[in-house]
Every structure is written in C-alpha cells, then in structure tokens.
Design a protein around this motif. Structure first.
Motif, mmCIF file in Angstrom:
data_model
loop_
_atom_site.group_PDB
_atom_site.id
_atom_site.type_symbol
_atom_site.label_atom_id
_atom_site.label_comp_id
_atom_site.label_asym_id
_atom_site.label_seq_id
_atom_site.Cartn_x
_atom_site.Cartn_y
_atom_site.Cartn_z
ATOM 1 N N GLU A 31 0.821 -1.217 0.000
ATOM 2 C CA GLU A 31 0.000 0.000 0.000
ATOM 3 C C GLU A 31 0.855 1.267 0.000
ATOM 4 N N TYR A 32 2.152 1.098 0.297
ATOM 5 C CA TYR A 32 3.040 2.253 0.271
ATOM 6 C C TYR A 32 3.629 2.495 -1.124
ATOM 7 N N THR B 39 3.085 3.375 -5.055
ATOM 8 C CA THR B 39 2.150 3.990 -5.997
ATOM 9 C C THR B 39 2.867 4.197 -7.329
#
Length: 201
Positions: free
Chosen positions: A90-91, A93
């Motif tokens: 989730e970190y 992108t």
C-alpha cells in the motif's frame, strides 16, 4: 562418493537456474514506482515484517517495482544502486507523490521566474530602444522645422531679388522710352524742312 558430488552439483545447478529464472521474471515484471506520502518506510529482507530491516526509503522516493507476495501483501522494490527490499504494497504507488510533485512545481516555478526575468530584461531593452527612437524622431522634427523656416526665408529673399531684378529693367525701359519720345518730338523741330521743289515729278 562420486554420486554424492554429482547430486550436489545437480542441486546447485538447479538452484542457480531457478534463481536466474526468478530474476528474469522479476525484471520482466519490474516497472517504475514511487513511495507514497509517508515520512519513511522500513524495507525488510523478506515479504513480511518478520524479516530483518535492511533500510528505509523516504516519501516520494523513486523506486522500481519488482513484484509482490499476494499472501503477505508485501511488494519487492529496487532502490539506491540495485538494492532490493520488501515493504507493504500500500506504500507503493505508480504516480508521483506530493513530494515529487512539489519538487517538479518548484523547478517549474524557478524556470518561470527565470523566463520572467528574461522577458523583463527584453521589455526594458525594448523600452530603451523605443525612448531612443522617440528622441531621434523629436530631433528629426526639430531639424525639419528649422529647414522649413530656412526654406521660407530663402523663398522670401528669392522673391525680393526677383522683384528688384524685374523693377530695374522696367525703370531702364521707361527711361529709354521717355528719351525716345523726346527725341522724336524735338528732332523734327531742329532739322530744317526740305524744299518742295526738290521732289521728283
């Protein structure tokens, strides 16, 4: 003994082939990525927080996504001269974070300021040239006005000269005419008359 060495070499060779295959697959799946806007993220040596910490990456830092472990939700990334580590996916992108965007905006702002300074310098230079052209035009107008005044003065002087030249022959002609008239009237009186007998019959 020979069979043991042969088996060991076969296992090592198989492990090397699997490692190369995994690396090739990881390179095929790799793509540019960025760290999301957290202060910093710990990188682990394996796909969970149970593995030792091997480093950190800062928010907005550019990394290369290599793959992920769907069971633990960790992604493997490459950073800083081919170092690799795992962090929660989730970190990761695929669009630049606010830090990167801010750096880009600051660079664009600096470029815009530099361009604006150049345009201001060009404007000042053009204003200077315009002022110089206006001053030259004013000087030319003054010189033209002086030339017009000089022309008018010369024109008047020429007219006066022509008038005086024309007046002198008239006076001279009048004197000659008057003298001829007097001579025509007086001369017959002074000369004796001819006799009538001198005529031819």
């Amino acid at each position: 003994m020979f069979r043991l060495i042969k088996s060991s070499l076969l296992v090592i060779f198989s492990a090397a082939c699997l490692n190369l295959t995994a690396m090739a697959t990881a390179q095929e799946n790799s793509k540019p990525a960025f760290i999301s806007d957290a202060l910093f993220v710990y990188l682990h040596s394996g796909p969970s927080n149970q593995y030792r910490i091997v480093g950190t990456v800062n928010a907005g830092q550019s990394v290369t996504y290599l793959g992920e472990d769907s069971d633990t939700g960790y992604a493997q990334v490459q950073y800083e001269d081919n170092k690799t580590g795992w962090l929660p996916k989730e970190y990761v992108t695929y669009t630049p974070g606010l830090v990167s965007q801010l750096a880009n905006l600051q660079q664009e702002h600096a470029s815009s300021n530099e361009r604006m300074l150049q345009l201001e310098q060009q404007r000042d230079q053009l204003n200077g040239q315009l002022n110089q052209a206006v001053a030259e035009r004013q000087t030319a107008l003054e010189q033209l006005e002086q030339a017009n005044r000089a022309y008018e003065q010369l024109k008047v002087q020429l007219q006066n000269t022509q008038s005086s030249i024309l007046e002198k022959p008239m006076v001279l002609g009048a004197i000659i005419l008057f003298g001829g008239l007097l001579l025509g009237l007086v001369l017959p009186l002074l000369l004796p008359k001819r006799r009538g007998g001198d005529r031819w019959m």
